[in-house]
Write a protein that holds these residues in place. Structure first.
Motif, PDB file in Angstrom:
ATOM      1  N   VAL A  74       2.163  -3.304  -8.929  1.00 46.03           N
ATOM      2  CA  VAL A  74       2.217  -1.897  -9.371  1.00 46.03           C
ATOM      3  C   VAL A  74       0.830  -1.269  -9.313  1.00 46.03           C
ATOM      4  N   LEU A  75      -0.158  -1.967  -9.870  1.00 46.52           N
ATOM      5  CA  LEU A  75      -1.522  -1.421  -9.879  1.00 46.52           C
ATOM      6  C   LEU A  75      -2.083  -1.328  -8.461  1.00 46.52           C
ATOM      7  N   GLY A  76      -1.835  -2.331  -7.624  1.00 46.52           N
ATOM      8  CA  GLY A  76      -2.328  -2.312  -6.244  1.00 46.52           C
ATOM      9  C   GLY A  76      -1.743  -1.173  -5.430  1.00 46.52           C
ATOM     10  N   THR A  77      -0.442  -0.905  -5.613  1.00 44.62           N
ATOM     11  CA  THR A  77       0.203   0.201  -4.900  1.00 44.62           C
ATOM     12  C   THR A  77      -0.372   1.547  -5.346  1.00 44.62           C
ATOM     13  N   PHE A  78      -0.605   1.677  -6.651  1.00 40.47           N
ATOM     14  CA  PHE A  78      -1.175   2.920  -7.188  1.00 40.47           C
ATOM     15  C   PHE A  78      -2.580   3.162  -6.616  1.00 40.47           C
ATOM     16  N   LEU A  79      -3.390   2.105  -6.575  1.00 39.81           N
ATOM     17  CA  LEU A  79      -4.744   2.243  -6.032  1.00 39.81           C
ATOM     18  C   LEU A  79      -4.711   2.545  -4.530  1.00 39.81           C
ATOM     19  N   ALA A  80      -3.776   1.918  -3.807  1.00 43.80           N
ATOM     20  CA  ALA A  80      -3.657   2.185  -2.368  1.00 43.80           C
ATOM     21  C   ALA A  80      -3.298   3.645  -2.125  1.00 43.80           C
ATOM     22  N   TRP A  81      -2.407   4.197  -2.950  1.00 39.84           N
ATOM     23  CA  TRP A  81      -2.049   5.624  -2.821  1.00 39.84           C
ATOM     24  C   TRP A  81      -3.291   6.498  -3.016  1.00 39.84           C
ATOM     25  N   ALA A  82      -4.074   6.186  -4.073  1.00 36.21           N
ATOM     26  CA  ALA A  82      -5.246   7.010  -4.378  1.00 36.21           C
ATOM     27  C   ALA A  82      -6.292   6.917  -3.263  1.00 36.21           C
ATOM     28  N   ILE A  83      -6.558   5.719  -2.773  1.00 35.56           N
ATOM     29  CA  ILE A  83      -7.536   5.560  -1.689  1.00 35.56           C
ATOM     30  C   ILE A  83      -7.033   6.261  -0.438  1.00 35.56           C
ATOM     31  N   GLY A  84      -5.719   6.155  -0.191  1.00 33.50           N
ATOM     32  CA  GLY A  84      -5.129   6.824   0.969  1.00 33.50           C
ATOM     33  C   GLY A  84      -5.350   8.326   0.937  1.00 33.50           C
ATOM     34  N   GLN A  85      -5.286   8.921  -0.235  1.00 35.79           N
ATOM     35  CA  GLN A  85      -5.499  10.364  -0.353  1.00 35.79           C
ATOM     36  C   GLN A  85      -6.923  10.764   0.020  1.00 35.79           C
ATOM     37  N   THR A  86      -7.868   9.816  -0.149  1.00 33.28           N
ATOM     38  CA  THR A  86      -9.265  10.137   0.167  1.00 33.28           C
ATOM     39  C   THR A  86      -9.599   9.932   1.644  1.00 33.28           C
ATOM     40  N   VAL A  87      -8.748   9.224   2.384  1.00 33.33           N
ATOM     41  CA  VAL A  87      -9.055   8.951   3.797  1.00 33.33           C
ATOM     42  C   VAL A  87      -8.078   9.629   4.755  1.00 33.33           C
ATOM     43  N   LYS A  88      -6.995  10.223   4.234  1.00 27.91           N
ATOM     44  CA  LYS A  88      -5.945  10.716   5.132  1.00 27.91           C
ATOM     45  C   LYS A  88      -6.397  11.886   6.000  1.00 27.91           C
ATOM     46  N   SER A  89      -7.421  12.634   5.550  1.00 31.51           N
ATOM     47  CA  SER A  89      -7.879  13.771   6.348  1.00 31.51           C
ATOM     48  C   SER A  89      -8.462  13.320   7.682  1.00 31.51           C
ATOM     49  N   GLY A  90      -8.952  12.082   7.748  1.00 31.18           N
ATOM     50  CA  GLY A  90      -9.540  11.574   8.989  1.00 31.18           C
ATOM     51  C   GLY A  90      -8.573  10.754   9.830  1.00 31.18           C
TER      52      GLY A  90
END
Length: 847
Positions: free
Chosen positions: A784-800
């Motif tokens: 659960v925690l790993g998926t949540f962190l992956a979502w957050a990191i994804g939001q910071t890199v998706k523009s590229g």
């Protein structure tokens, strides 16, 4: 108290074994990393020093023919023979040897490239008056002296099973050519030591292949006895053109050594980061072990207090035990780390990356770090249990029960954990909302949230395990009911054990979600943007010769093809890297969405810009833009089309014909090919034949192209999984340790259960189910925690990353949970067997 602590360690050596293993593994990773990188750095530094040992001054140049900012006299391909003669005539110079190099790939007897492309090189054989080149030591035969001859490094010849006199196919940037092998040599050349190959040509042949007749790229200067390197350097510098620089051999060796150090630094930091994770996970195991030992020794410690021991002495005795365990584990771990460093060095040789010969370097820093980290981590983890031990009152010696943690003592812990978790979650969400600027905020929030969850896990264990209690009772009866109750009997213990697994699964899940998401985005990008059936490239990212393009144009079955040829342009005052393409065919090999205008204008000398380039320059279809070409000439071009951004194409497209007069040496990175009826074995063979079965040229179909762009993600994930495996191994040791001590603690209870009818099979099942419950609970928290962190990191890199959309790999997550359950079963084997074999009468009498 010192003797008491040492006797306690000896008395509980079996129970402390898991703690020793946890610290030992972490220390082995730290010491192995430090010894490995120190050894590697020392070997390469020695190699650099050896390479420049006899060189007083080294001159290097770059090809200045295309430098429009240089003076006319400086637009040369390198060092001329006249200049080489002038350098050789400088006072104090014993010899000046000209060098030239470039790409050269050797085919094995099956036509495959030997080496990895980027480190396959060719150079000139430059013999002195004695007929020998000091840079190479020949073990068989001699160097090439005319066209049609080559010499090979001994390792490459062995790989290709070549002997002196054999015919060898060699590919440079042009067509493949056969040469006669005249000799085999050894060398300190970095390309060979990196697992590549080195081909020696006659000097005139090498100049023609890589520069121009009469020119060299580098010059190696040796000094006469008694001459000053500094004086020679100053004299040589005064002779050099703008496109050449010089330095002493010592300076260049030091610079190369510094570059190697910087290159190894990232590897060192990555390995140490994973060692830190392993040690962090080990803290929970160590703390759990000492907490249970203190609980089991309540009467013993209380008796010490009753006979006069102070709180400080009791606390010190527990810390002494921890220090002894830490020292033993650190020493063993360091020895294991030295073995690990040796194994890593050997493994590099197995995968083809040669490491220069040299001794194993065991520095005081590595020894001190290994021992210091191991002992410090153990003392840190044992501090809280030692503090609790010091609080045991002397009156507890009259009680026959072990000290049990109270629920009330969890209130403060839960309040702190809840606050940290909420603060961390808020920071993660805020960082995710900030996009690429929020990465540091997400990182800080992730740290706080992870610490908060770890603190909260004892509280979470009760409701989560309560959810799975009904199915345990239904399917496993009394054993399932007892297992669920035992799992929440001591929330601190369960929490500490589950935390270790939760940390590992958080990292593994987060990496998996991000890796799969980015992989699918890259895969979608290639699928959506490419129409071509094949991509033709040069090994090691080299440049394709124009002869390859001409050969493919004549190949039967080819319906369209276009190169992506690099072209440096300046549009108005903006420098851009354009792609020169074939008008008409470019739209057949790529999916290009035209926003305005038409790509047909490329055939009439126009420009095509993507939306981003057009917006930044303020241009639109029909505008005329001033252009400065790579050779310095100027002109004006019309913007004929604006197209949607395509990640596989440059922002600016121009016709190959439009830049032909300004690019005498075209830089063709890829050629995209469309064939009649799509890809087939016959079409691929036709392309291979057209290119002369060149081992240095790669022909990839669409699936190969997708793998080329996304394959590195899978490789990176597998490496990360391998490195995180150590943290998970330590977590498994924690489960084994918790269950083993729990069985020892509950001997009387287990004896009573056996006495009232619970047979050995159900006792084993109870212990196994308890292990599975704890393991799966930790895994669920981590997922659960790993998926949540992956979502957050994804939001910071998706523009590229175009097409980025979070993908949760449910199949992998299911595998993680199943593996967590399997970990529980395996971890319970020994404790369950021990519990089942307890003599019930002896166990009932146990206090």
């Amino acid at each position: 108290m010192l003797r008491t602590a040492l006797r306690t360690v000896l008395a509980h050596k079996a129970r402390l074994l898991m703690t020793v293993l946890a610290v030992m593994l972490g220390v082995a990773f730290v010491s192995g990393t430090l010894v490995f990188t120190d050894t590697l750095g020392n070997a390469f530094r020695n190699q650099s020093a050896k390479s420049y040992r006899d060189i007083a001054v080294a001159v290097t140049s770059y090809d200045g023919r295309d430098d429009r900012d240089a003076a006319d006299g400086a637009r040369t391909p390198g060092i001329s023979e006249q200049l080489l003669g002038g350098i050789g005539a400088v006072d104090g110079v014993a010899s000046a040897v000209g060098r030239v190099d470039g790409f050269a790939g050797v085919a094995d007897p099956d036509g495959k490239l030997i080496g990895n492309g980027w480190s396959n090189s060719g150079a000139n054989f430059a013999p002195g008056k004695d007929g020998k080149d000091p840079a190479y030591t020949f073990t068989d035969g001699s160097g090439p002296v005319r066209d049609g001859q080559i010499a090979l490094d001994k390792t490459t010849a062995a790989k290709g099973k070549y002997r002196v006199g054999d015919r060898v196919r060699v590919a440079t940037n042009g067509p493949v050519k056969e040469y006669s092998l005249t000799g085999l040599f050894t060398t300190e050349d970095g390309a060979v030591n990196a697992g590549g190959s080195l081909v020696l040509f006659d000097t005139a042949v090498a100049q023609k292949l890589y520069l121009e007749p009469g020119f060299f790229k580098d010059v190696s200067v040796t000094a006469a006895p008694g001459a000053s390197d500094g004086d020679i350097l100053r004299a040589v510098k005064s002779l050099l053109p703008e496109n050449a620089t010089a330095g002493t051999g010592r300076q260049l060796a030091d610079d190369q050594a510094a570059q190697i150090e910087r290159g190894l630094e990232s590897l060192n930091q990555m390995l140490l980061a994973f060692a830190a994770i392993a040690l962090f996970v080990g803290i929970f195991l160590i703390s759990n072990t000492f907490t249970m030992l203190v609980a089991q020794r309540t009467r013993e410690l209380a008796l010490l207090r009753a006979v006069g021991a102070s709180r400080r002495q009791v606390k010190r005795s527990v810390l002494i035990e921890a220090a002894v365990v830490g020292v033993i584990a650190s020493v063993v771990g360091f020895v294991l780390g030295v073995g690990l460093a040796t194994a890593l060095r050997s493994a590099m040789g197995v995968i083809g990356a040669k490491v220069p010969a040299g001794p194993l370097v065991i520095s005081p820093t590595a020894v001190g770090a290994a021992l210091g980290v191991g002992v410090l981590i153990t003392l840190l983890a044992a501090w809280l249990p030692a503090r609790r031990a010091a609080k045991i009152p002397p009156v507890a010696a009259m009680s026959s029960v072990h000290a049990v943690a109270t629920t009330r003592s969890l209130v403060v812990r839960n309040s702190i954990g809840g606050g940290l978790t909420l603060l961390g979650a808020a920071a993660i969400v805020a960082g995710a909302s900030a996009g690429s600027d929020g990465r540091m905020i997400v990182g800080a929030g992730a740290f706080l949230a992870m610490i908060g969850i770890i603190v909260l896990i004892p509280l979470l264990s009760r409701p989560v395990i309560a959810l799975i209690r009904p199915p345990l009772v239904r399917f496993f009866g009394v054993s399932g009911k007892l297992a669920a109750q035992n799992a929440v009997r001591n929330p601190r213990r369960t929490g500490a054990t589950a935390s270790a697994l939760a940390i590992g699964l958080t990292l593994v899940t987060g990496l998996s979600v991000l890796g799969v998401t980015i992989g699918q985005a890259v895969d979608k990008m290639t699928t959506d943007n490419i129409r071509a059936d094949y991509m033709v490239t040069m090994a090691g990212g080299g440049t394709l010769d124009t002869s390859a393009l001409a050969a493919l144009e004549k190949t039967p079955g080819v319906s369209a093809l276009s190169p992506t040829q690099g072209a440096g342009l300046k549009l108005a005052d903006r420098s851009v890297y354009a792609a020169a393409v074939t008008p008409g065919d470019i739209a057949k090999v790529f999916h290009i969405t035209v926003v305005s205008g038409s790509l047909d204008t490329l055939g009439r000398g126009g420009l095509a810009l993507d939306e981003k380039a057009a917006k930044s320059g303020g241009w639109k279809t029909g505008d005329t833009v001033p252009v400065t070409y790579d050779d310095g000439k100027t002109g004006r071009l019309e913007v004929g089309a604006v197209f949607a951004e395509n990640q596989l194409l440059s922002q600016v497209l121009i016709s190959t014909d439009a830049v032909a007069a300004h690019e005498p040496r075209p830089h063709i990175s890829e050629i995209w090919v469309k064939t009649d009826g799509g890809a087939s074995a016959a079409h691929e063979q036709a392309l291979v034949d057209a290119l002369g079965d060149n081992p240095a040229i790669s022909i990839q179909d669409r699936q190969d192209i997708r793998s080329a762009y996304s394959g590195f993600i899978s490789t990176a994930l597998n490496i990360m999984y391998g490195l995180l495996a150590m943290a998970l191994i330590i977590a498994v040791l924690g489960v084994v340790n918790t269950l083993a001590m729990s069985v020892f603690e509950r001997q009387q209870e287990i004896g009573m259960l056996r006495a009232i009818g619970l047979d050995r099979g159900r006792v084993k099942r109870m212990i196994r189910l308890e292990a599975v419950v704890i393991s799966v609970f930790g895994a669920v928290v981590g997922v659960v925690l790993g998926t949540f962190l992956a979502w957050a990191i994804g939001q910071t890199v998706k523009s590229g990353i175009p097409g980025f959309a979070l993908v949760v790999p449910w199949d992998r997550i299911a595998v993680f949970l199943v593996l967590a359950g399997l970990v529980g079963v395996l971890a319970a084997l020994w404790p369950a067997r021990s519990a089942a074999r307890l003599n019930m009468l002896t166990a009932i009498k146990t206090e």
